[in-house]
Design a protein around this motif. Structure first.
Motif, PDB file in Angstrom:
ATOM      1  N   TRP A  71      38.375  37.207 103.791  1.00 37.85           N
ATOM      2  CA  TRP A  71      37.577  37.580 102.622  1.00 37.85           C
ATOM      3  C   TRP A  71      36.084  37.482 102.923  1.00 37.85           C
ATOM      4  O   TRP A  71      35.308  38.403 102.616  1.00 37.85           O
ATOM      5  N   SER A  72      35.661  36.363 103.503  1.00 45.04           N
ATOM      6  CA  SER A  72      34.235  36.127 103.714  1.00 45.04           C
ATOM      7  C   SER A  72      33.647  37.100 104.733  1.00 45.04           C
ATOM      8  O   SER A  72      32.614  37.742 104.485  1.00 45.04           O
ATOM      9  N   LEU A  73      34.304  37.211 105.896  1.00 47.07           N
ATOM     10  CA  LEU A  73      33.806  38.136 106.906  1.00 47.07           C
ATOM     11  C   LEU A  73      33.921  39.576 106.435  1.00 47.07           C
ATOM     12  O   LEU A  73      33.076  40.419 106.775  1.00 47.07           O
ATOM     13  N   GLY A  74      34.968  39.850 105.649  1.00 48.60           N
ATOM     14  CA  GLY A  74      35.110  41.202 105.101  1.00 48.60           C
ATOM     15  C   GLY A  74      33.951  41.555 104.186  1.00 48.60           C
ATOM     16  O   GLY A  74      33.408  42.678 104.254  1.00 48.60           O
ATOM     17  N   MET A  75      33.539  40.625 103.309  1.00 43.55           N
ATOM     18  CA  MET A  75      32.399  40.880 102.427  1.00 43.55           C
ATOM     19  C   MET A  75      31.113  41.078 103.233  1.00 43.55           C
ATOM     20  O   MET A  75      30.304  41.964 102.926  1.00 43.55           O
ATOM     21  N   ILE A  76      30.939  40.255 104.273  1.00 44.62           N
ATOM     22  CA  ILE A  76      29.725  40.377 105.090  1.00 44.62           C
ATOM     23  C   ILE A  76      29.693  41.723 105.809  1.00 44.62           C
ATOM     24  O   ILE A  76      28.670  42.432 105.802  1.00 44.62           O
ATOM     25  N   LEU A  77      30.808  42.090 106.440  1.00 44.46           N
ATOM     26  CA  LEU A  77      30.846  43.348 107.181  1.00 44.46           C
ATOM     27  C   LEU A  77      30.715  44.553 106.256  1.00 44.46           C
ATOM     28  O   LEU A  77      30.092  45.560 106.606  1.00 44.46           O
ATOM     29  N   LEU A  78      31.288  44.459 105.074  1.00 48.15           N
ATOM     30  CA  LEU A  78      31.279  45.593 104.156  1.00 48.15           C
ATOM     31  C   LEU A  78      29.922  45.791 103.482  1.00 48.15           C
ATOM     32  O   LEU A  78      29.462  46.932 103.310  1.00 48.15           O
ATOM     33  N   PHE A  79      29.265  44.691 103.133  1.00 45.31           N
ATOM     34  CA  PHE A  79      28.044  44.802 102.325  1.00 45.31           C
ATOM     35  C   PHE A  79      26.755  44.537 103.109  1.00 45.31           C
ATOM     36  O   PHE A  79      25.676  44.734 102.541  1.00 45.31           O
ATOM     37  N   LEU A  80      26.848  44.105 104.369  1.00 48.55           N
ATOM     38  CA  LEU A  80      25.625  43.768 105.099  1.00 48.55           C
ATOM     39  C   LEU A  80      24.764  44.999 105.359  1.00 48.55           C
ATOM     40  O   LEU A  80      23.544  44.966 105.129  1.00 48.55           O
ATOM     41  N   TYR A  81      25.361  46.075 105.840  1.00 52.63           N
ATOM     42  CA  TYR A  81      24.556  47.271 106.140  1.00 52.63           C
ATOM     43  C   TYR A  81      23.923  47.856 104.880  1.00 52.63           C
ATOM     44  O   TYR A  81      22.718  48.162 104.885  1.00 52.63           O
ATOM     45  N   PRO A  82      24.674  48.006 103.754  1.00 54.83           N
ATOM     46  CA  PRO A  82      24.002  48.447 102.518  1.00 54.83           C
ATOM     47  C   PRO A  82      22.909  47.483 102.063  1.00 54.83           C
ATOM     48  O   PRO A  82      21.890  47.912 101.525  1.00 54.83           O
ATOM     49  N   ALA A  83      23.119  46.171 102.297  1.00 51.42           N
ATOM     50  CA  ALA A  83      22.081  45.204 101.924  1.00 51.42           C
ATOM     51  C   ALA A  83      20.831  45.392 102.770  1.00 51.42           C
ATOM     52  O   ALA A  83      19.703  45.296 102.267  1.00 51.42           O
ATOM     53  N   ILE A  84      21.010  45.668 104.070  1.00 54.02           N
ATOM     54  CA  ILE A  84      19.860  45.908 104.953  1.00 54.02           C
ATOM     55  C   ILE A  84      19.099  47.155 104.509  1.00 54.02           C
ATOM     56  O   ILE A  84      17.863  47.146 104.401  1.00 54.02           O
ATOM     57  N   LEU A  85      19.836  48.234 104.234  1.00 52.91           N
ATOM     58  CA  LEU A  85      19.184  49.464 103.778  1.00 52.91           C
ATOM     59  C   LEU A  85      18.475  49.248 102.446  1.00 52.91           C
ATOM     60  O   LEU A  85      17.345  49.716 102.249  1.00 52.91           O
TER      61      LEU A  85
END
Length: 280
Positions: free
Chosen positions: A256-270
Motif C-alpha cells: 500500500w505505502s510503496l504503491g501510493m508513493i509510486l503512483l502519486f510521486l510523479y504527479p506530485a512532482i509535476l
C-alpha cells in the motif's frame, strides 16, 4: 586620494568556488536538509499546528479509552489500547500531512514557492525536504502517542526490539499518504483539500481493525476493512506488541505505502513544479 582610488580599482576579487553543480546529489541533500529545517521550525513556532499534530492525537487516544475502551475490551477479550494506539498513530500521520499540505497552499499563494524557484536551489529540494520533515514529524508524534498509550496500559509483550520496529509502520503509511496529499494540494484549493481528505480520513478511521475487530463488521464489508491500508498497518503493530502475525500485514503495508508513493510521486512532482512556476 587618487592613489587609494587606483588601488581599490585594481583589487582582485576572489573567484567563486563551485565544487558542485546546481543539480548535484550533494546539493540536493544539503538543500533538502535546509528546507526540512525551515518547515520544522515553522511548525514548532505555530501553536495551532502543534495542537493539530501532537495534542489532538493524544486527546483522541484518551477519549477513545474513556468512552469505548471497556466496551471494546469486553467484546474482544483484549485490551482496546492495543488497537487504538496503532490506529491513532496512523490518524496523526494523516492529519499532520493535511496541515503540511495546507501550508504548501499558503506558500504557493504568497509566492514563496515562486521565489524559491528563482534561487540557485536544487529543483527537487523543496519536495524532498518536505517529505524529510514529514518523516521526522511522524516519528516524534508516534513516540509521544506510544508514551501516552503506555500510560493507558499498553505493554510491549514482544520485547523492545519489536517496539522499535513499530515505528516503521506509521512512517511508511504516513509517507505514502503525504505524497498523495501533496499531489492534491498542488491541484486544488485549501478548502477543497480539507473536504476531500476529511472524508477519506473519516472513513478509514471508523472502518479499520483498530476501532473494532474485523469480525464485528457486516460480512460483506469484512474483506474491505481487513485489507484497507490502515488495517494492515494496525494488525502488524498489534503483532509487534500483543503478539500475532506480522509478516503478511507487513507485506500488505509495504504494498500500500510503496504503491501510493509510486503512483502519486510523479504527479506530485509535476504539481509542485507548476505551483512554483505559478507563483513567480
Amino acid at each position: 586620494m587618487s592613489t587609494q582610488t587606483q588601488e581599490r580599482t585594481h583589487v582582485a576579487l576572489p573567484e567563486v568556488a563551485r565544487p558542485h553543480g546546481e543539480s548535484s546529489p550533494f546539493l540536493l541533500l544539503r538543500h533538502s536538509a535546509i528546507q526540512c529545517k525551515r518547515l520544522l521550525m515553522g511548525w514548532l513556532r505555530d501553536a495551532p499546528t502543534i495542537i493539530q499534530m501532537v495534542v489532538y492525537p493524544a486527546l483522541m487516544l484518551v477519549m477513545f479509552r474513556i468512552v469505548l475502551g471497556d466496551s471494546i475490551s469486553s467484546a474482544t477479550g483484549q485490551p482496546s489500547v492495543y488497537g487504538t494506539v496503532p490506529m491513532i498513530t496512523l490518524v496523526a500521520a494523516m492529519s499532520g500531512a493535511v496541515v503540511s499540505a495546507l501550508g504548501l497552499n499558503i506558500e504557493q499563494r504568497t509566492g514563496l514557492l515562486g521565489r524559491f524557484a528563482t534561487m540557485p536551489i536544487h529543483r527537487g529540494a523543496g519536495l524532498i525536504g518536505r517529505l524529510m520533515a514529514e518523516t521526522i514529524r511522524i516519528f516524534v508524534t508516534t513516540l509521544l502517542i506510544l508514551a501516552a498509550g503506555f500510560g493507558l496500559g499498553l505493554r510491549f509483550e514482544q520485547g523492545w526490539l519489536a517496539a522499535v520496529a513499530m515505528l516503521i509502520f506509521p512512517i511508511l503509511f504516513g509517507l505514502g499518504f503525504a505524497v498523495f496529499v501533496t499531489m492534491l494540494a498542488t491541484l486544488s484549493k485549501g478548502g477543497q483539500l480539507i473536504q476531500l481528505v476529511a472524508i477519506i480520513t473519516l472513513l478509514m478511521t471508523f472502518f479499520n481493525s483498530g476501532f473494532v475487530p474485523v469480525r464485528a463488521y457486516p460480512p460483506w464489508l469484512q474483506n474491505t476493512v481487513a485489507n484497507q491500508p490502515m488495517s494492515c498497518a494496525i494488525e502488524a503493530m498489534k503483532g509487534l506488541t500483543l503478539g500475532g502475525p506480522v509478516g503478511e500485514p507487513l507485506l500488505k503495508t509495504l504494498a500500500w505505502s510503496l504503491g501510493m508513493i509510486l503512483l502519486f510521486l510523479y504527479p506530485a512532482i509535476l504539481g509542485y513544479r507548476k505551483a512554483a512556476a505559478s507563483g513567480r
